[in-house]
Design an enzyme around this catalytic site. Sequence first.
Site, PDB file in Angstrom:
ATOM      1  N   ASP A  61       0.118   1.916  11.528  1.00  0.00           N
ATOM      2  CA  ASP A  61      -0.117   3.272  11.028  1.00  0.00           C
ATOM      3  C   ASP A  61       0.201   4.297  12.127  1.00  0.00           C
ATOM      4  O   ASP A  61       1.237   4.184  12.778  1.00  0.00           O
ATOM      5  CB  ASP A  61      -1.557   3.364  10.501  1.00  0.00           C
ATOM      6  N   TRP A  62      -0.671   5.288  12.372  1.00  0.00           N
ATOM      7  CA  TRP A  62      -0.410   6.289  13.404  1.00  0.00           C
ATOM      8  C   TRP A  62      -0.288   5.670  14.791  1.00  0.00           C
ATOM      9  O   TRP A  62       0.331   6.238  15.681  1.00  0.00           O
ATOM     10  CB  TRP A  62      -1.496   7.362  13.411  1.00  0.00           C
ATOM     11  N   TRP A  92      -1.281  10.447  -0.792  1.00  0.00           N
ATOM     12  CA  TRP A  92      -2.343  10.370   0.227  1.00  0.00           C
ATOM     13  C   TRP A  92      -2.452  11.686   0.986  1.00  0.00           C
ATOM     14  O   TRP A  92      -3.533  12.202   1.219  1.00  0.00           O
ATOM     15  CB  TRP A  92      -2.050   9.201   1.172  1.00  0.00           C
ATOM     16  N   ASP A 107       0.601  -2.570   0.316  1.00  0.00           N
ATOM     17  CA  ASP A 107       0.281  -1.262   0.900  1.00  0.00           C
ATOM     18  C   ASP A 107       1.189  -0.222   0.261  1.00  0.00           C
ATOM     19  O   ASP A 107       2.390  -0.195   0.524  1.00  0.00           O
ATOM     20  CB  ASP A 107       0.509  -1.326   2.423  1.00  0.00           C
ATOM     21  N   HIS A 125      -3.080  -1.952   3.510  1.00  0.00           N
ATOM     22  CA  HIS A 125      -2.666  -1.124   4.644  1.00  0.00           C
ATOM     23  C   HIS A 125      -3.345  -1.555   5.947  1.00  0.00           C
ATOM     24  O   HIS A 125      -2.729  -1.560   7.002  1.00  0.00           O
ATOM     25  CB  HIS A 125      -2.989   0.339   4.334  1.00  0.00           C
TER      26      HIS A 125
END
Lengths: 306, 425
Positions: B242-243, B282, B369, B397
Amino acid sequence: MLRPKPEWLKPLFPWEQKEIKVNGRTMAYIDEGEPTGRPVLLLSGNPTWGFLYRDFIKPLVEAGFRAVAPDWVGCGYSDHPRVDAALTFAHHIADLVSLLDQLRLRGFVIVGQDWGGPQGVGAALQRVERLSAMVLMNTWLFTGYVGRFHSSPRPWTTWHAPLIGQFFMKRHKVLSHHGPEAVSRRGMTAKEARAYHHVFDEPDSDHVVLTWPRTIPLRKEDRGWGDMEVIEKRLPELAKIPTLLLWAPEDNVFPIEYANRLKELLPHAEGPVLFDRAAHFLQDDRGPDLASAVVAFLRRSLKEGK
Amino acid sequence: MNFITPSPEELSFLRADPLLCEQELDVRPEVAEAIAWAANLRCGRVYWRSGHDHLYALELGDLGKGKPSTAMVYGFWDRYEPRPPEHEIDGDLMDFLLWVAKISGSMKAEDVSRTAQHAGIRAAWPEGSVLRTPEDRFADLPGFPYKPRYEEVEGLRMAYVEEGRGDPILMLHGEPTWGYLYRRMIPPLAQIGRVLVPDLIGFGRSDKPKADPAYSYKSHVRWVRKFIAALDLRKITLVCQDWGGAIGLRVLAQEPERFSRLVAMNTGIGPGLNPGPGFMQWRFFSQRVGEMDVPLLMRNTVLRRKLSNAEAAAYGAPFPSAEYQTAALIFPRLVPIRPDHPGAYDNRVAMEKLRTLNLPVLLPWADKDPITGPWEAALRSLFKKVAPPLTIKGAGHFLQEDAGEEIAGHIRSWMETHQVPGGES
């Protein structure tokens, strides 16, 4: 129209300021007392405004004088130009001359401290026939002498330097937002400190706080050198004008050496009369005492006043 | 001062903000001359990047005197975004002014810094502008016995856990989680390396600046880069999701010499294109809620197992109230979704760099995801030495939560076949 004053200021500063256009810009000024009374011009310096003379108004008016306290363009409730070129030594002088002319002030008295000294005397020299007396307090009228304060790197020449000055004086408002409070000997209330600096709240409105230091003639190339030299050379024309020096020797900016030099240039002047418990803004530290000294001097030297 | 020439493209996404303006360089002319000399400039602009990665310019103007007559200092900020925290700008300006004093010949840098000190100008987070989650929120976390360590980054406390010895395995979490997400992977990986799991600024046990402008794509990249520099990590195996990937890949592109392997999971680095409907939904949702129910979000997103109440609560631990969630609430809007989005240009530069790298890459990818699931091909195409697809079946995710041990096993065997020359492990 002048910017309205905040409610909290009114008990400290009850006078309604008037406005006048000088050289295309609005100048705010207090004008109290009989219109026929002898005009006493109360001239402040960097970074203050008419508020600095609040203890002078009542005693002067009660003694029969007309108290006129202008805010220099760039200060107080006057216009705040953002351009260096609109805030030169010559501009300030011409603005005061314009006020003297428009109000038709005759036989006026100059009371000046800090930049109120050279700018007031500079204007008076343009209308010297109408000048009747001078009171000079912690100021200077000459080139060629630079005291410790103005030559020392901390903080003065650092505040002053290209780009570095912009950071301290404009971005951080070290002088406009903290100056008077920081050197107060009497100890200022929060409201009093606010009264001095609220006029510079708007970003970039304190241009004059940087143009003034940069006008101080330390070296021949400096902005203010030529104009100050003109004033210094013409001081002999004031030899017959009753003059009083009132001095706060505890002031770091203009210590007693400056008074001594003024005394050499204006040997007929009374004083310096010293006031302790006072620093650079002596009108704030010892207002009522200075006001009585001014009234007594004017009565004595002009043989008038109640 | 290291002057650079930014590309016209970069400048087109920024706005010039005048910070210091000299209308007339007649005071202390020797200082102005020294500046012009040192910058090799009489008229025009020179640029530099500050310690905060911000771009600044000095502009000198010549009004026909044959020497500079005017001077401006500009900061360059994302074109339509509020500027960064004022103390960052103060720090950057002070660095520049200290340089001015140093090269001036007639001034001393010490006088400038002491004058600033005396005026109470501190290039530091103002009192009360940074939140710290109380320790007791982190008491008795299930499966997470690790004591936090701390490293100071730009005056902020960055928390991390460290386990094992050897070459560093740096694991970066993303939105809206914290190091806790990696707890199932720490024990197996700590057997083969020095596992380091930091919490991003604004998350977990790390400090949380309150104001929005503190958080940008760039500031997160900077904080992680400075964290790595503070610990002087080298031969890093970067594990990210992710980030953690969006940030980690930018750091990797900036300092590739510190990294030896990359494991990226359900993450991406985009050039500023629409990242797909899953993400856009999202983003829309997250920007409207005002407060995130993080435990609920985790419960709904972990698919292969059921999170216990205590586990779900652990994800909410860093956020006693919405006030603590600034970073989490902002993250989705920092993902560049348009070519001119803040961060998009920097991502394009980073992507160019990543294409040139030779480090081995493993991409374990969850297939359930809806947000980052479709991003694998784009990321895969950036790398030369990338392992065959590794699908984590049925995982969502947060695949570290779904299949932490399984993924750690894959990473271990892959690392064994991709040894770092001269490495300890």
